[in-house]
Design a protein around this motif. Structure first.
Motif, PDB file in Angstrom:
ATOM      1  N   ALA A 132       0.858  -1.186   0.000  1.00 55.60           N
ATOM      2  CA  ALA A 132       0.000   0.000   0.000  1.00 55.60           C
ATOM      3  C   ALA A 132       0.887   1.226   0.000  1.00 55.60           C
ATOM      4  CB  ALA A 132      -0.926  -0.002   1.224  1.00 55.60           C
ATOM      5  N   GLY A 133       0.289   2.383  -0.263  1.00 57.58           N
ATOM      6  CA  GLY A 133       1.069   3.607  -0.246  1.00 57.58           C
ATOM      7  C   GLY A 133       2.034   3.667  -1.415  1.00 57.58           C
ATOM      8  N   ASP A 134       3.292   3.970  -1.122  1.00 58.01           N
ATOM      9  CA  ASP A 134       4.323   4.088  -2.150  1.00 58.01           C
ATOM     10  C   ASP A 134       4.744   2.684  -2.588  1.00 58.01           C
ATOM     11  OD1 ASP A 134       6.496   4.613  -3.761  1.00 58.01           O
ATOM     12  OD2 ASP A 134       7.474   5.980  -2.362  1.00 58.01           O
ATOM     13  N   TRP A 135       4.003   2.146  -3.541  1.00 53.36           N
ATOM     14  CA  TRP A 135       4.233   0.747  -3.930  1.00 53.36           C
ATOM     15  C   TRP A 135       5.602   0.561  -4.554  1.00 53.36           C
ATOM     16  CZ3 TRP A 135       5.252  -0.491  -8.965  1.00 53.36           C
ATOM     17  CH2 TRP A 135       4.908   0.450  -9.943  1.00 53.36           C
ATOM     18  N   ARG A 136       6.105   1.568  -5.295  1.00 54.48           N
ATOM     19  CA  ARG A 136       7.426   1.413  -5.916  1.00 54.48           C
ATOM     20  C   ARG A 136       8.507   1.236  -4.854  1.00 54.48           C
ATOM     21  NH1 ARG A 136       7.682   2.540 -11.316  1.00 54.48           N
ATOM     22  NH2 ARG A 136       5.895   3.634 -12.239  1.00 54.48           N
ATOM     23  N   ARG A 137       8.437   2.058  -3.808  1.00 52.53           N
ATOM     24  CA  ARG A 137       9.442   1.951  -2.749  1.00 52.53           C
ATOM     25  C   ARG A 137       9.315   0.615  -2.029  1.00 52.53           C
ATOM     26  NH1 ARG A 137      10.940   6.333   2.014  1.00 52.53           N
ATOM     27  NH2 ARG A 137      12.573   5.054   2.954  1.00 52.53           N
ATOM     28  N   MET A 138       8.090   0.181  -1.796  1.00 48.84           N
ATOM     29  CA  MET A 138       7.904  -1.094  -1.109  1.00 48.84           C
ATOM     30  C   MET A 138       8.414  -2.255  -1.956  1.00 48.84           C
ATOM     31  SD  MET A 138       4.550  -2.346   0.917  1.00 48.84           S
ATOM     32  CE  MET A 138       4.733  -3.531   2.248  1.00 48.84           C
ATOM     33  N   TYR A 139       8.133  -2.207  -3.252  1.00 50.79           N
ATOM     34  CA  TYR A 139       8.632  -3.246  -4.142  1.00 50.79           C
ATOM     35  C   TYR A 139      10.165  -3.314  -4.092  1.00 50.79           C
ATOM     36  CZ  TYR A 139       4.341  -4.419  -6.804  1.00 50.79           C
ATOM     37  OH  TYR A 139       3.108  -4.892  -7.201  1.00 50.79           O
ATOM     38  N   GLU A 140      10.795  -2.137  -3.945  1.00 53.10           N
ATOM     39  CA  GLU A 140      12.254  -2.085  -3.979  1.00 53.10           C
ATOM     40  C   GLU A 140      12.881  -2.373  -2.618  1.00 53.10           C
ATOM     41  OE1 GLU A 140      15.854   1.016  -5.172  1.00 53.10           O
ATOM     42  OE2 GLU A 140      13.759   1.642  -5.330  1.00 53.10           O
ATOM     43  N   ASP A 141      12.316  -1.772  -1.553  1.00 54.54           N
ATOM     44  CA  ASP A 141      12.956  -1.861  -0.241  1.00 54.54           C
ATOM     45  C   ASP A 141      12.670  -3.166   0.500  1.00 54.54           C
ATOM     46  OD1 ASP A 141      14.125   0.561  -0.547  1.00 54.54           O
ATOM     47  OD2 ASP A 141      12.905   1.625   0.928  1.00 54.54           O
ATOM     48  N   ALA A 142      11.445  -3.652   0.402  1.00 52.58           N
ATOM     49  CA  ALA A 142      11.066  -4.813   1.216  1.00 52.58           C
ATOM     50  C   ALA A 142      11.974  -6.025   0.983  1.00 52.58           C
ATOM     51  CB  ALA A 142       9.605  -5.174   0.982  1.00 52.58           C
ATOM     52  N   PRO A 143      12.252  -6.413  -0.269  1.00 51.69           N
ATOM     53  CA  PRO A 143      13.149  -7.569  -0.454  1.00 51.69           C
ATOM     54  C   PRO A 143      14.529  -7.348   0.160  1.00 51.69           C
ATOM     55  CG  PRO A 143      11.970  -7.090  -2.482  1.00 51.69           C
ATOM     56  CD  PRO A 143      11.710  -5.942  -1.563  1.00 51.69           C
ATOM     57  N   ALA A 144      15.075  -6.127   0.031  1.00 54.76           N
ATOM     58  CA  ALA A 144      16.384  -5.848   0.603  1.00 54.76           C
ATOM     59  C   ALA A 144      16.349  -5.969   2.120  1.00 54.76           C
ATOM     60  CB  ALA A 144      16.840  -4.452   0.189  1.00 54.76           C
ATOM     61  N   LYS A 145      15.304  -5.455   2.750  1.00 55.57           N
ATOM     62  CA  LYS A 145      15.203  -5.505   4.208  1.00 55.57           C
ATOM     63  C   LYS A 145      15.072  -6.946   4.700  1.00 55.57           C
ATOM     64  CE  LYS A 145      13.026  -0.958   4.668  1.00 55.57           C
ATOM     65  NZ  LYS A 145      11.806  -0.222   5.072  1.00 55.57           N
ATOM     66  N   TYR A 146      14.189  -7.695   4.086  1.00 56.62           N
ATOM     67  CA  TYR A 146      13.957  -9.063   4.561  1.00 56.62           C
ATOM     68  C   TYR A 146      15.140  -9.968   4.236  1.00 56.62           C
ATOM     69  CZ  TYR A 146       9.239  -8.074   6.122  1.00 56.62           C
ATOM     70  OH  TYR A 146       8.153  -7.581   6.816  1.00 56.62           O
ATOM     71  N   TRP A 147      15.861  -9.658   3.171  1.00 59.75           N
ATOM     72  CA  TRP A 147      17.092 -10.394   2.887  1.00 59.75           C
ATOM     73  C   TRP A 147      18.091 -10.186   4.014  1.00 59.75           C
ATOM     74  CZ3 TRP A 147      22.204  -8.937   2.286  1.00 59.75           C
ATOM     75  CH2 TRP A 147      23.075  -9.911   1.765  1.00 59.75           C
ATOM     76  N   GLN A 148      18.272  -8.937   4.431  1.00 60.23           N
ATOM     77  CA  GLN A 148      19.208  -8.658   5.513  1.00 60.23           C
ATOM     78  C   GLN A 148      18.720  -9.215   6.842  1.00 60.23           C
ATOM     79  OE1 GLN A 148      20.820  -4.726   5.851  1.00 60.23           O
ATOM     80  NE2 GLN A 148      20.829  -4.401   3.645  1.00 60.23           N
ATOM     81  N   LEU A 149      17.419  -9.207   7.070  1.00 59.20           N
ATOM     82  CA  LEU A 149      16.862  -9.787   8.287  1.00 59.20           C
ATOM     83  C   LEU A 149      17.168 -11.279   8.381  1.00 59.20           C
ATOM     84  CD1 LEU A 149      14.979  -9.781  10.792  1.00 59.20           C
ATOM     85  CD2 LEU A 149      13.046 -10.008   9.209  1.00 59.20           C
ATOM     86  N   GLY A 150      17.256 -11.950   7.219  1.00 66.59           N
ATOM     87  CA  GLY A 150      17.499 -13.389   7.204  1.00 66.59           C
ATOM     88  C   GLY A 150      16.234 -14.205   7.055  1.00 66.59           C
TER      89      GLY A 150
END
Length: 280
Positions: A132-150
Motif C-alpha cells: 500500500a502507499g508508495d508501492w514502488r518503494r515497497m517493491y524495492e525496499d522490502a526484499p532488501a530488508k527481509y534479505w538482511q533480516l534473514g
C-alpha cells in the motif's frame, strides 16, 4: 578524498544498506559507515491504510491455524503486529510484517520487537507484506530488508493489482515471492496472480476475489478449489456434520423402533390367530 565538513573534519562516506543486497561493494565503500536512517521505523510511524489488510491477515491467520491443526504442527506459530530488528546498534532499523511464521512456538510473553542478535530471537520463516502507499518503494525496499533480516521467504501481496480490471503499471503484480537460495542469494521466484507455493507452509497461497477486497487463502494444491478452511469455517462444518450425523442416527433409531413395533404387531396378530384356531 572525502570533502571536509563545516568544522574541518572529513566527512565519512556513507553507503545505503540497499547496496549490501543489490551489488558488490568497492573497497572504499566496504569501509564506509552505513546510513540506516532511510530504513528507520519508529513506534509512531504512520503506515498507509492497506485495502482490506485486517481481513486478509485475520482470515489467513485462521486458515494457517487450521492447516497446522490438520497436519499436527503443534509447534508452528503465525503472528502479526511485531517488529523484527537485525542491527544491534540500530534498533529502529526493523520491519513490521503484516503476518509472519515461526518454526517454533515462542514462550509467552511474546516481545513487541524481535531482536535477532538475542538468544531465542530468530527471523521469521515466512513473512507477508500487504502493499500500500508508495508501492514502488515497497517493491524495492522490502526484499532488501527481509534479505538482511534473514527471512527465507517473503511474499508481497498487492491487493490493488489483484483487484484491477485493467493492468496497472507494468511492474505491479498481485503476488511476488522472494526466496533465499542455497548460496544466500534472494531471488524473485514468482511474480503473477497465479497460486504460489510457500515452503514454510508446504502449501499454496491463492488470491480470491469473492468479497469486496481480494484476500489470500491457503490451498492444499495449486488448484484454488482445494482450499483449507478457516478455523471458524472448519468448526462450523464439523458442527454441521455432527448435526447431520445426529439426525441420521435419530432417523435410524426411529426407523428401527417402527420396524420393531411392526414386528411386534405382526407377532401379536399371529398369536391371536393361533388362539382362535385352538378354541375351535
Amino acid at each position: 578524498m572525502a570533502s571536509p565538513n563545516r568544522i574541518g573534519f572529513p566527512l565519512t562516506p556513507r553507503r545505503s544498506p540497499r547496496a549490501l543486497v543489490l551489488r558488490d561493494l568497492s573497497p572504499e565503500e566496504a569501509g564506509a559507515a552505513i546510513d540506516w536512517s532511510g530504513w528507520y521505523l519508529p513506534d509512531d510511524a504512520e503506515r498507509p491504510d492497506k485495502v482490506g489488510r485486517s481481513e486478509v491477515v485475520r482470515l489467513l491467520l485462521s486458515v494457517i491455524a487450521q492447516l497446522a491443526r490438520e497436519r499436527g504442527w503443534a509447534d508452528l506459530y503465525a503472528g502479526t503486529g511485531h517488529f523484527f530488528a537485525w542491527v544491534r546498534s540500530e534498533p529502529f532499523v526493523r520491519v513490521l510484517p503484516d503476518l509472519y511464521v515461526l518454526d517454533h512456538r515462542p514462550l509467552p510473553p511474546i516481545p513487541r520487537q524481535w531482536q535477532t542478535w538475542l538468544s531465542g530471537h530468530r527471523p521469521p520463516r515466512f513473512a507477508l507484506e500487504v502493499v500500500a502507499g508508495d508501492w514502488r518503494r515497497m517493491y524495492e525496499d522490502a526484499p532488501a530488508k527481509y534479505w538482511q533480516l534473514g527471512c527465507p521467504e517473503l511474499l508481497l501481496f498487492d491487493p490493488e493489482a489483484a483487484a484491477a480490471r485493467a493492468p496497472l503499471a507494468e511492474e505491479r503484480v498481485p503476488l511476488q515471492l522472494y526466496r533465499r537460495d542455497a548460496d544466500g542469494t534472494y531471488l524473485r521466484v514468482h511474480g503473477s496472480g497465479d497460486p504460489v507455493w510457500i515452503e514454510a507452509l508446504d502449501a499454496h497461497l491463492v488470491v480470491l476475489k469473492d468479497g469486496p477486497h481480494p484476500t489470500l487463502r491457503v490451498a492444499r494444491s495449486s488448484r484454488a478449489t482445494d482450499l483449507v478452511p478457516a478455523e471458524e469455517e472448519a468448526l462450523r462444518a464439523e458442527g454441521e456434520a455432527r448435526a447431520l450425523e445426529q439426525r441420521a442416527r435419530v432417523a435410524e433409531q426411529r426407523a428401527r423402533a417402527a420396524a420393531e413395533a411392526r414386528v411386534r404387531e405382526l407377532e401379536a396378530r399371529v398369536r391371536d390367530l393361533e388362539a382362535r384356531v385352538t378354541r375351535r
